[in-house]
Design an enzyme around this catalytic site. Structure first.
Site, PDB file in Angstrom:
ATOM      1  N   GLU A  19      61.760 -14.112 -70.491  1.00  0.00           N
ATOM      2  CA  GLU A  19      62.286 -15.516 -70.973  1.00  0.00           C
ATOM      3  C   GLU A  19      61.271 -16.362 -70.586  1.00  0.00           C
ATOM      4  O   GLU A  19      60.485 -16.673 -69.508  1.00  0.00           O
ATOM      5  CB  GLU A  19      63.383 -15.677 -70.059  1.00  0.00           C
ATOM      6  CG  GLU A  19      63.985 -17.058 -70.230  1.00  0.00           C
ATOM      7  CD  GLU A  19      65.298 -17.155 -69.633  1.00  0.00           C
ATOM      8  OE1 GLU A  19      66.134 -16.471 -69.506  1.00  0.00           O
ATOM      9  OE2 GLU A  19      65.549 -18.246 -69.006  1.00  0.00           O
ATOM     10  N   GLY A 110      75.506 -24.513 -70.939  1.00  0.00           N
ATOM     11  CA  GLY A 110      74.403 -25.265 -70.469  1.00  0.00           C
ATOM     12  C   GLY A 110      74.483 -26.059 -69.169  1.00  0.00           C
ATOM     13  O   GLY A 110      75.409 -26.212 -68.764  1.00  0.00           O
ATOM     14  N   ASP A 111      73.309 -26.442 -68.811  1.00  0.00           N
ATOM     15  CA  ASP A 111      73.199 -27.328 -67.548  1.00  0.00           C
ATOM     16  C   ASP A 111      73.608 -28.523 -67.631  1.00  0.00           C
ATOM     17  O   ASP A 111      73.409 -29.173 -68.695  1.00  0.00           O
ATOM     18  CB  ASP A 111      71.917 -27.283 -66.684  1.00  0.00           C
ATOM     19  CG  ASP A 111      71.540 -25.768 -66.291  1.00  0.00           C
ATOM     20  OD1 ASP A 111      72.219 -24.954 -65.857  1.00  0.00           O
ATOM     21  OD2 ASP A 111      70.142 -25.405 -66.636  1.00  0.00           O
ATOM     22  N   HIS A 154      79.523 -18.503 -60.307  1.00  0.00           N
ATOM     23  CA  HIS A 154      79.117 -19.422 -60.897  1.00  0.00           C
ATOM     24  C   HIS A 154      79.507 -20.610 -59.914  1.00  0.00           C
ATOM     25  O   HIS A 154      80.769 -20.549 -59.414  1.00  0.00           O
ATOM     26  CB  HIS A 154      79.544 -19.671 -62.082  1.00  0.00           C
ATOM     27  CG  HIS A 154      78.964 -21.297 -63.102  1.00  0.00           C
ATOM     28  ND1 HIS A 154      79.685 -22.492 -62.749  1.00  0.00           N
ATOM     29  CD2 HIS A 154      77.915 -21.418 -63.590  1.00  0.00           C
ATOM     30  CE1 HIS A 154      79.155 -23.274 -63.417  1.00  0.00           C
ATOM     31  NE2 HIS A 154      77.881 -22.711 -63.969  1.00  0.00           N
ATOM     32  N   GLN A 181      71.936 -14.273 -63.952  1.00  0.00           N
ATOM     33  CA  GLN A 181      71.264 -15.157 -63.363  1.00  0.00           C
ATOM     34  C   GLN A 181      70.623 -14.637 -62.150  1.00  0.00           C
ATOM     35  O   GLN A 181      70.794 -13.402 -61.987  1.00  0.00           O
ATOM     36  CB  GLN A 181      72.232 -16.238 -62.552  1.00  0.00           C
ATOM     37  CG  GLN A 181      71.763 -17.408 -61.651  1.00  0.00           C
ATOM     38  CD  GLN A 181      70.754 -18.252 -62.527  1.00  0.00           C
ATOM     39  OE1 GLN A 181      69.498 -17.955 -62.837  1.00  0.00           O
ATOM     40  NE2 GLN A 181      71.360 -19.379 -63.108  1.00  0.00           N
TER      41      GLN A 181
HETATM   42  P1  FAD Z   1      80.903 -20.967 -68.849  1.00  0.00           P
HETATM   43  O1  FAD Z   1      81.190 -19.612 -69.253  1.00  0.00           O
HETATM   44  O2  FAD Z   1      81.327 -21.780 -70.092  1.00  0.00           O
HETATM   45  O3  FAD Z   1      81.333 -21.269 -67.637  1.00  0.00           O
HETATM   46  C1  FAD Z   1      80.868 -22.786 -67.354  1.00  0.00           C
HETATM   47  C2  FAD Z   1      82.075 -22.893 -66.080  1.00  0.00           C
HETATM   48  O4  FAD Z   1      83.268 -23.106 -66.610  1.00  0.00           O
HETATM   49  C3  FAD Z   1      81.992 -21.827 -65.109  1.00  0.00           C
HETATM   50  O5  FAD Z   1      82.222 -22.547 -63.803  1.00  0.00           O
HETATM   51  C4  FAD Z   1      83.177 -20.929 -65.451  1.00  0.00           C
HETATM   52  O6  FAD Z   1      83.830 -20.429 -64.235  1.00  0.00           O
HETATM   53  C5  FAD Z   1      84.210 -22.059 -66.096  1.00  0.00           C
HETATM   54  N1  FAD Z   1      84.921 -21.299 -67.260  1.00  0.00           N
HETATM   55  C6  FAD Z   1      84.379 -20.532 -68.151  1.00  0.00           C
HETATM   56  N2  FAD Z   1      85.267 -20.252 -69.050  1.00  0.00           N
HETATM   57  C7  FAD Z   1      86.454 -20.935 -68.801  1.00  0.00           C
HETATM   58  C8  FAD Z   1      87.821 -20.774 -69.219  1.00  0.00           C
HETATM   59  N3  FAD Z   1      88.314 -20.355 -70.221  1.00  0.00           N
HETATM   60  N4  FAD Z   1      88.626 -21.815 -68.553  1.00  0.00           N
HETATM   61  C9  FAD Z   1      88.473 -22.488 -67.391  1.00  0.00           C
HETATM   62  N5  FAD Z   1      87.064 -22.376 -66.824  1.00  0.00           N
HETATM   63  C10 FAD Z   1      86.043 -21.604 -67.448  1.00  0.00           C
HETATM   64  N6  FAD Z   1      71.312 -23.576 -69.222  1.00  0.00           N
HETATM   65  C11 FAD Z   1      70.608 -24.505 -70.087  1.00  0.00           C
HETATM   66  O7  FAD Z   1      70.962 -25.765 -70.259  1.00  0.00           O
HETATM   67  N7  FAD Z   1      69.517 -24.007 -71.069  1.00  0.00           N
HETATM   68  C12 FAD Z   1      69.293 -22.499 -71.063  1.00  0.00           C
HETATM   69  O8  FAD Z   1      68.639 -22.245 -71.865  1.00  0.00           O
HETATM   70  C13 FAD Z   1      69.886 -21.809 -70.101  1.00  0.00           C
HETATM   71  N8  FAD Z   1      69.515 -20.337 -70.176  1.00  0.00           N
HETATM   72  C14 FAD Z   1      70.206 -19.605 -69.421  1.00  0.00           C
HETATM   73  C15 FAD Z   1      69.989 -18.401 -69.260  1.00  0.00           C
HETATM   74  C16 FAD Z   1      70.617 -17.476 -68.259  1.00  0.00           C
HETATM   75  C17 FAD Z   1      70.045 -15.853 -68.437  1.00  0.00           C
HETATM   76  C18 FAD Z   1      71.443 -17.914 -67.450  1.00  0.00           C
HETATM   77  C19 FAD Z   1      72.076 -16.883 -66.447  1.00  0.00           C
HETATM   78  C20 FAD Z   1      71.811 -19.211 -67.349  1.00  0.00           C
HETATM   79  C21 FAD Z   1      71.149 -20.076 -68.242  1.00  0.00           C
HETATM   80  N9  FAD Z   1      71.431 -21.415 -68.220  1.00  0.00           N
HETATM   81  C22 FAD Z   1      70.869 -22.215 -69.174  1.00  0.00           C
HETATM   82  C23 FAD Z   1      72.363 -22.358 -67.225  1.00  0.00           C
HETATM   83  C24 FAD Z   1      73.806 -22.275 -67.797  1.00  0.00           C
HETATM   84  O9  FAD Z   1      73.862 -22.821 -68.836  1.00  0.00           O
HETATM   85  C25 FAD Z   1      74.626 -22.714 -66.811  1.00  0.00           C
HETATM   86  O10 FAD Z   1      74.869 -22.115 -65.427  1.00  0.00           O
HETATM   87  C26 FAD Z   1      75.892 -23.359 -66.955  1.00  0.00           C
HETATM   88  O11 FAD Z   1      76.396 -24.173 -65.741  1.00  0.00           O
HETATM   89  C27 FAD Z   1      76.911 -21.985 -67.203  1.00  0.00           C
HETATM   90  O12 FAD Z   1      76.945 -21.517 -68.417  1.00  0.00           O
HETATM   91  P2  FAD Z   1      77.749 -20.394 -69.141  1.00  0.00           P
HETATM   92  O13 FAD Z   1      77.382 -20.144 -70.461  1.00  0.00           O
HETATM   93  O14 FAD Z   1      77.911 -19.282 -68.175  1.00  0.00           O
HETATM   94  O15 FAD Z   1      79.195 -21.219 -69.141  1.00  0.00           O
END
Ligand code: FAD
Length: 290
Positions: A19, A110-111, A154, A181
């Site tokens: 990555e 996303g962050d 998370h 992660q």
């Molecule tokens: P989600 O799965 O949407 O979860 C986000 C939060 O909402 C979590 O606390 C989860 O528990 C909660 N949640 C999820 N689904 C629901 C639901 N149905 N109802 C209620 N709550 C819910 N960030 C960037 O900005 N750019 C990147 O390129 C990037 N690459 C990454 C690559 C990897 C391999 C990893 C592990 C992380 C990466 N991140 C990146 C970080 C990531 O975007 C953040 O950790 C973000 O906070 C969580 O993303 P997610 O897709 O898991 O979100």
């Protein structure tokens, strides 16, 4: 023809992937391409490039992924986030990805934008990653979709069971594999996989590996992720804080140990957070019992 990661996973028991983070400058972009050129010699199964929304970065991941695929002929996964993009903008990016033959996407919420601790979506923005997967899937079967997984849970999720439940929602929405992660203890990864298998999740869970190369930066990063740093990490790296060469050596040694434990325990490959650097990744891979 660029291959879908899901097809590669069907054929190979293990994959090795690298990555790259989205560079902030022209010089950073050129360094990324030099790094990719060197890492390609290690025969990776795929590359991936992170996404960051913003005026200057909105199309940058798409441009870099497209160029990487053309230059190196390595399938390259485009990260895509809900944060900072409304539904119409996401739709436009997905359309451009198809035009550029980018068929691998890591769907993410996303962050939060820099300086914001918590992100609140605007009315025309998506709130969760599973909604982005639904949007990607509403196209057709063009894309292979991966998602992020969190062995330690998370930061915003109350507990590990709820975290696993939300992961299942992402897979049910159409995601096909998981990249985790980074984590310190391989036990956390194996417990995570067991937890998910017990829920009937069969998708491949690829562990994400972060070779430690900068102790203060690691502490800041872990604080932002809510990841506790085990005492043994402090004991190894704190005394080396002012010695970058010794930190590098210790980081490689620790990563090799972690990777071997993962592979010996049955992990289906390794995904390296390269930090756009060649040396630690090359050294780790060359030291592994692959
Ligand atoms: P989600 O799965 O949407 O979860 C986000 C939060 O909402 C979590 O606390 C989860 O528990 C909660 N949640 C999820 N689904 C629901 C639901 N149905 N109802 C209620 N709550 C819910 N960030 C960037 O900005 N750019 C990147 O390129 C990037 N690459 C990454 C690559 C990897 C391999 C990893 C592990 C992380 C990466 N991140 C990146 C970080 C990531 O975007 C953040 O950790 C973000 O906070 C969580 O993303 P997610 O897709 O898991 O979100």
């Amino acid at each position: 023809m660029i291959r879908k990661i899901t097809d590669i996973l069907k054929e190979q028991e293990r994959t090795y992937s690298f990555e790259f983070f989205l560079p902030k400058t022209e010089a950073g972009t050129e360094k990324l391409f030099q790094t990719a050129s060197e890492l390609r010699k290690l025969a990776p199964d795929f590359f991936s490039v992170t996404y960051r929304a913003g005026e200057t970065t909105k199309w940058l991941t798409t441009e870099i992924v497209s160029r990487l695929q053309k230059q190196f002929d390595v399938p390259t996964m485009h990260h895509l986030t809900c944060v900072g993009l409304n539904r119409a903008e996401l739709t436009a990016i997905i359309k451009r990805m198809k035009q550029e033959n980018i068929c691998n996407v890591l769907a993410l919420r996303g962050d939060p934008p820099p300086g914001e601790e918590h992100w609140v979506p605007a009315p025309d923005e998506l709130s969760y990653c599973y909604q982005l997967i639904e949007l990607i899937r509403s196209n057709d079967g063009f894309f292979s979709v991966g998602v992020a997984g969190f062995p330690e849970g998370h930061i915003d999720c109350p507990d590990k069971a709820t975290d696993a439940k939300y992961l299942k929602i992402k897979l049910d929405a159409g995601a096909e594999f998981v990249i985790t992660q980074f984590f310190f203890d391989t036990k956390d990864y194996f417990e995570y996989v067991t937890r998910l298998r017990e829920m009937g999740i069969a998708a491949r869970i690829i562990p994400g590996i972060l070779p430690i190369s900068d102790y203060p930066k690691l502490l800041r990063f872990c604080r932002s992720l809510g990841t506790p740093v085990p005492q043994y990490i402090h004991s190894i790296f704190q005394p080396l804080e002012n010695d970058s060469e010794a930190t590098y050596r210790a980081g490689v040694k620790l990563a090799v140990k972690q990777c071997n434990e993962l592979l010996d325990g049955g992990a289906p490959g390794l995904h390296f957070y390269t930090l756009n650097r060649v040396d630690p990744i090359r050294e780790i891979l060359n030291s592994l019992k692959r």
